[in-house]
Design a protein around this motif. Structure first.
Motif, mmCIF file in Angstrom:
data_model
loop_
_atom_site.group_PDB
_atom_site.id
_atom_site.type_symbol
_atom_site.label_atom_id
_atom_site.label_comp_id
_atom_site.label_asym_id
_atom_site.label_seq_id
_atom_site.Cartn_x
_atom_site.Cartn_y
_atom_site.Cartn_z
ATOM 1 N N GLY A 140 0.799 -1.203 0.000
ATOM 2 C CA GLY A 140 0.000 0.000 0.000
ATOM 3 C C GLY A 140 0.838 1.263 0.000
ATOM 4 N N VAL A 141 1.949 1.234 -0.742
ATOM 5 C CA VAL A 141 2.852 2.384 -0.804
ATOM 6 C C VAL A 141 3.071 2.761 -2.265
ATOM 7 N N PRO A 142 3.527 3.998 -2.524
ATOM 8 C CA PRO A 142 3.822 4.385 -3.912
ATOM 9 C C PRO A 142 4.939 3.527 -4.496
ATOM 10 N N ARG A 143 4.903 3.339 -5.802
ATOM 11 C CA ARG A 143 5.923 2.531 -6.465
ATOM 12 C C ARG A 143 7.327 3.091 -6.236
ATOM 13 N N GLU A 144 7.432 4.412 -6.108
ATOM 14 C CA GLU A 144 8.742 5.036 -5.889
ATOM 15 C C GLU A 144 9.384 4.545 -4.592
ATOM 16 N N ALA A 145 8.551 4.292 -3.583
ATOM 17 C CA ALA A 145 9.084 3.786 -2.314
ATOM 18 C C ALA A 145 9.655 2.386 -2.490
ATOM 19 N N VAL A 146 8.975 1.561 -3.291
ATOM 20 C CA VAL A 146 9.463 0.209 -3.552
ATOM 21 C C VAL A 146 10.735 0.257 -4.394
ATOM 22 N N VAL A 147 10.793 1.185 -5.344
ATOM 23 C CA VAL A 147 11.994 1.320 -6.174
ATOM 24 C C VAL A 147 13.211 1.604 -5.298
ATOM 25 N N ARG A 148 13.029 2.423 -4.266
ATOM 26 C CA ARG A 148 14.151 2.712 -3.362
ATOM 27 C C ARG A 148 14.557 1.492 -2.555
ATOM 28 N N MET A 149 13.618 0.567 -2.353
ATOM 29 C CA MET A 149 13.924 -0.648 -1.588
ATOM 30 C C MET A 149 14.596 -1.727 -2.431
ATOM 31 N N LEU A 150 14.501 -1.629 -3.752
ATOM 32 C CA LEU A 150 15.038 -2.696 -4.608
ATOM 33 C C LEU A 150 16.529 -2.950 -4.361
ATOM 34 N N PRO A 151 17.401 -1.918 -4.394
ATOM 35 C CA PRO A 151 18.835 -2.205 -4.202
ATOM 36 C C PRO A 151 19.250 -2.376 -2.747
ATOM 37 N N THR A 152 18.442 -1.869 -1.812
ATOM 38 C CA THR A 152 18.850 -1.909 -0.404
ATOM 39 C C THR A 152 18.188 -3.027 0.392
ATOM 40 N N VAL A 153 17.053 -3.543 -0.090
ATOM 41 C CA VAL A 153 16.315 -4.572 0.651
ATOM 42 C C VAL A 153 16.144 -5.851 -0.176
ATOM 43 N N PHE A 154 15.459 -5.743 -1.308
ATOM 44 C CA PHE A 154 15.094 -6.941 -2.066
ATOM 45 C C PHE A 154 16.296 -7.603 -2.741
ATOM 46 N N LEU A 155 17.191 -6.818 -3.310
ATOM 47 C CA LEU A 155 18.379 -7.394 -3.949
ATOM 48 C C LEU A 155 19.249 -8.161 -2.962
ATOM 49 N N PRO A 156 19.699 -7.526 -1.866
ATOM 50 C CA PRO A 156 20.550 -8.293 -0.938
ATOM 51 C C PRO A 156 19.814 -9.438 -0.246
ATOM 52 N N PHE A 157 18.523 -9.254 0.050
ATOM 53 C CA PHE A 157 17.785 -10.346 0.708
ATOM 54 C C PHE A 157 17.739 -11.587 -0.168
ATOM 55 N N ASN A 158 17.397 -11.412 -1.442
ATOM 56 C CA ASN A 158 17.276 -12.578 -2.326
ATOM 57 C C ASN A 158 18.637 -13.179 -2.660
ATOM 58 N N ALA A 159 19.677 -12.339 -2.745
ATOM 59 C CA ALA A 159 21.025 -12.880 -2.946
ATOM 60 C C ALA A 159 21.451 -13.693 -1.722
ATOM 61 N N PHE A 160 21.153 -13.173 -0.536
ATOM 62 C CA PHE A 160 21.443 -13.899 0.710
ATOM 63 C C PHE A 160 20.679 -15.220 0.763
ATOM 64 N N LYS A 161 19.379 -15.145 0.477
ATOM 65 C CA LYS A 161 18.527 -16.331 0.514
ATOM 66 C C LYS A 161 19.007 -17.394 -0.473
ATOM 67 N N GLY A 162 19.271 -17.002 -1.710
ATOM 68 C CA GLY A 162 19.710 -17.962 -2.712
ATOM 69 C C GLY A 162 21.068 -18.559 -2.391
ATOM 70 N N GLY A 163 21.994 -17.719 -1.952
ATOM 71 C CA GLY A 163 23.329 -18.218 -1.630
ATOM 72 C C GLY A 163 23.324 -19.194 -0.467
ATOM 73 N N LEU A 164 22.557 -18.851 0.573
ATOM 74 C CA LEU A 164 22.500 -19.747 1.736
ATOM 75 C C LEU A 164 21.800 -21.058 1.384
ATOM 76 N N ASN A 165 20.730 -20.987 0.605
ATOM 77 C CA ASN A 165 20.053 -22.216 0.181
ATOM 78 C C ASN A 165 20.961 -23.084 -0.687
ATOM 79 N N ALA A 166 21.766 -22.444 -1.538
ATOM 80 C CA ALA A 166 22.712 -23.193 -2.365
ATOM 81 C C ALA A 166 23.737 -23.914 -1.489
ATOM 82 N N ALA A 167 24.260 -23.205 -0.490
ATOM 83 C CA ALA A 167 25.245 -23.811 0.414
ATOM 84 C C ALA A 167 24.642 -24.981 1.176
ATOM 85 N N LEU A 168 23.424 -24.800 1.686
ATOM 86 C CA LEU A 168 22.770 -25.881 2.433
ATOM 87 C C LEU A 168 22.464 -27.073 1.540
#
Length: 225
Positions: A140-168
Motif C-alpha cells: 500500500g505504498v507508492p511505487r517510488e518507495a518500492v523502487v528505493r527498496m530494490l537495491p537496499t532490501v530486495f536485492l541483498p535479501f534474495n542474494a542472501f537467501k539464494g546463496g545460503l540455500n545453495a550452500a545448504l
C-alpha cells in the motif's frame, strides 16, 4: 512385458512417495523455521528441499513440490495471502527449477554448483522485477518507495537467501541421498558411488564460500537498514 509394467508402476509409486515426503519436510521447515530478516521478508530454507527434489526428478518435480507447499503454507501459517503464494512459487521455481534444469544436463558436482549459482542469480533478478510490479499494491505504498527498496532490501535479501540455500543444498544433498537409499526409496547407482568422494571433497569448500558470502550480505543489509 508384465514385469516391465510392474517395475514402472513400482517406480512411479516410489517417486510419488519421495515427493510426498519432500513436500512434508518442506512444509515442516516453513512452519517451524521462519526467520524475519528485513521489512516483511522472512527466510525459511524450504527451497533446499525443493531443489533436492529437482535434482532427483527434474525441474517439473521442483515446480510441483513448490506449488503444493506454497498452497498449504498460504492456507495454514502464512499471513501474506495470495500475494505470498504467488511470490513463493515464483521465487522457489526460479531458484530450484533452474538449478535442476542445469544439473539434469550436467550430472556432476560442477553441474550442481553451476545450477545453484544460476538459480540464485535468476531468482534474485526475477524477484526484483516482481517486487517492482506487485509489492506496491501489497504494501500500500507508492511505487517510488518500492523502487528505493530494490537495491537496499530486495536485492541483498534474495542474494542472501539464494546463496545460503545453495550452500545448504550442497551440504545436505548427499546425506539425504544416503538416507533415501537406505530406506530403499531411491535406487543405488554406480555413478553415485563413483562420484561420492569428489562430491564430499568439493561440497565443503563450495558451501563454506557460499555461506561466508551470505553472512557478508546479511551484515551489509543490517548496516544499510
Amino acid at each position: 512385458m508384465r514385469n516391465q509394467a510392474g517395475m514402472n508402476e513400482k517406480e512411479r509409486t516410489r517417486r510419488l512417495t519421495v515427493m510426498g515426503l519432500l513436500c512434508a519436510v518442506a512444509y515442516v521447515i516453513v512452519a517451524v523455521c521462519r526467520i524475519p530478516i528485513v521489512s516483511f521478508l522472512k527466510y525459511e530454507p524450504k527451497d533446499v528441499v525443493i531443489v533436492i527434489g529437482g535434482f532427483l526428478y527434474g525441474p517439473l518435480a521442483s515446480f510441483a513440490i513448490s506449488a503444493v507447499v506454497s498452497l498449504v503454507e498460504m492456507l495454514t501459517v502464512s499471513d501474506t495471502g495470495f500475494y505470498g503464494l504467488l511470490m513463493n512459487i515464483l521465487s522457489s521455481c526460479a531458484f530450484a527449477c533452474t538449478a535442476a534444469f542445469v544439473y539434469a544436463r550436467r550430472h556432476t558436482l560442477k553441474g550442481a554448483i553451476c545450477g545453484l549459482l544460476a538459480g540464485t542469480a535468476l531468482m534474485t533478478l526475477l524477484m526484483l522485477l516482481w517486487n517492482y510490479i506487485i509489492t506496491p499494491a501489497y504494501m500500500g505504498v507508492p511505487r517510488e518507495a518500492v523502487v528505493r527498496m530494490l537495491p537496499t532490501v530486495f536485492l541483498p535479501f534474495n542474494a542472501f537467501k539464494g546463496g545460503l540455500n545453495a550452500a545448504l543444498t550442497l551440504l545436505l544433498y548427499k546425506p539425504l541421498m544416503r538416507a533415501l537409499r537406505l530406506a530403499h526409496l531411491v535406487p543405488e547407482s554406480g555413478a553415485a558411488k563413483k562420484g561420492a568422494s569428489l562430491w564430499n571433497a568439493g561440497t565443503l569448500l563450495a558451501a563454506a564460500v557460499l555461506a561466508a558470502t551470505c553472512v557478508l550480505i546479511l551484515l551489509a543489509v543490517k548496516k544499510v537498514i
